[in-house]
Design a protein around this motif. Structure first.
Motif: not given
Length: 269
Positions: A125-126, A129, A132, A134
């Motif tokens: 997840r890091e 992010d 960018a 999704d």
């Protein structure tokens, strides 16, 4: 201050051919260094030695204070080296498993360095992010992504090990100009957030100018000029660097049309 990467008198020969000849340079923590030159200048061979895919004929490589002059032999040694240096290639599609989703690819990379599954999921997840990506893209396989999205995935996967140095080998060369700009801005943001160092290899002087502070110009395996990027590109001293700059298309440039001669005429016999 000890450099995060130090290359000293590095030479690589393939038989009688010398691909890289006595190259030395250093990269400080958090810095971005460019290596520029035409195809055949030795840039990629140099990169392959730095990440351990080729063994130098002579010279040494030190990363994070460790001697990395020879490729790692054991799994443990390869993982230790991966936490120091990673590479992003020009064609992300060739380096991604076409059957894996992005989430699976990132999870696999993170799991090599993080034992706990929950920590590995958090790392994915890091990374998503950071570049960018999704949720829809995480669930996609590479063929359903654009070129720019694939390169974001390749960057995220390279960052999974938390390397101190990222080698970018023509990593935006296959992208159109607008997508190039997005990826270069992304790389700048990642450097600001993580303090990672870049070794940016490119034939594109505009890219080198945008993303590096110091640059090295190579020709046929030899460093012909080096220095602060902006100064080097504004007032190049070596004729080869001058020729590279002169070959960059200027606003209003149009390709000249070659006059057709009898030799160019199609064979009608």
């Amino acid at each position: 201050m000890t450099p995060v990467l130090a290359v000293t008198n590095l030479t690589k020969r393939f038989g009688a051919f010398t691909a890289v000849d006595d190259v030395s340079f250093e990269i400080a923590a958090g810095a971005s260094v460019g290596i520029v030159g035409e195809s055949g200048s030795g840039k990629t061979t140099l990169a392959r030695m730095i990440i351990g895919l080729e063994t130098p004929t002579t010279g040494s490589i030190s990363c994070c204070g460790n001697d990395r002059s020879a490729p790692a032999r054991s799994t443990r040694a390869r993982r230790a080296r991966a936490r120091e240096t990673q590479i992003v290639f020009q064609d992300p599609y060739a380096s991604l498993d076409p059957h894996q989703t992005v989430r699976q690819a990132l999870t696999e990379a993170a799991s090599l360095h993080i034992a706990d599954r929950r920590d590995s999921e958090a790392r994915v997840r890091e990374l998503a992010d950071l570049v960018a990506i999704d949720e829809r893209q995480l669930a996609s396989v590479p063929k359903h992504l654009s070129g720019g999205q694939r390169q974001r995935v390749a960057i995220a996967r390279a960052l999974a090990a938390g390397p101190r140095v990222l080698v970018l080998d023509e990593s935006v060369a296959a992208l159109d100009v607008s997508i190039q700009a997005q990826i270069l801005n992304l790389l700048a943001d990642i450097r600001d957030r993580t303090g990672i160092s870049y070794l940016f290899i490119s034939h594109d002087l505009a890219v080198i100018r945008q993303v590096t502070e110091y640059s090295i110009v190579m020709r046929t395996g030899v460093v012909v000029e080096r220095g602060d990027t902006e100064t080097l590109l504004r007032t190049p001293a070596h004729p080869y660097t001058q020729a590279l700059l002169a070959s960059v298309p200027r606003p209003g440039w149009k390709p000249s049309r070659k006059e057709r001669s009898d030799r160019d005429a199609p064979d009608t016999d």
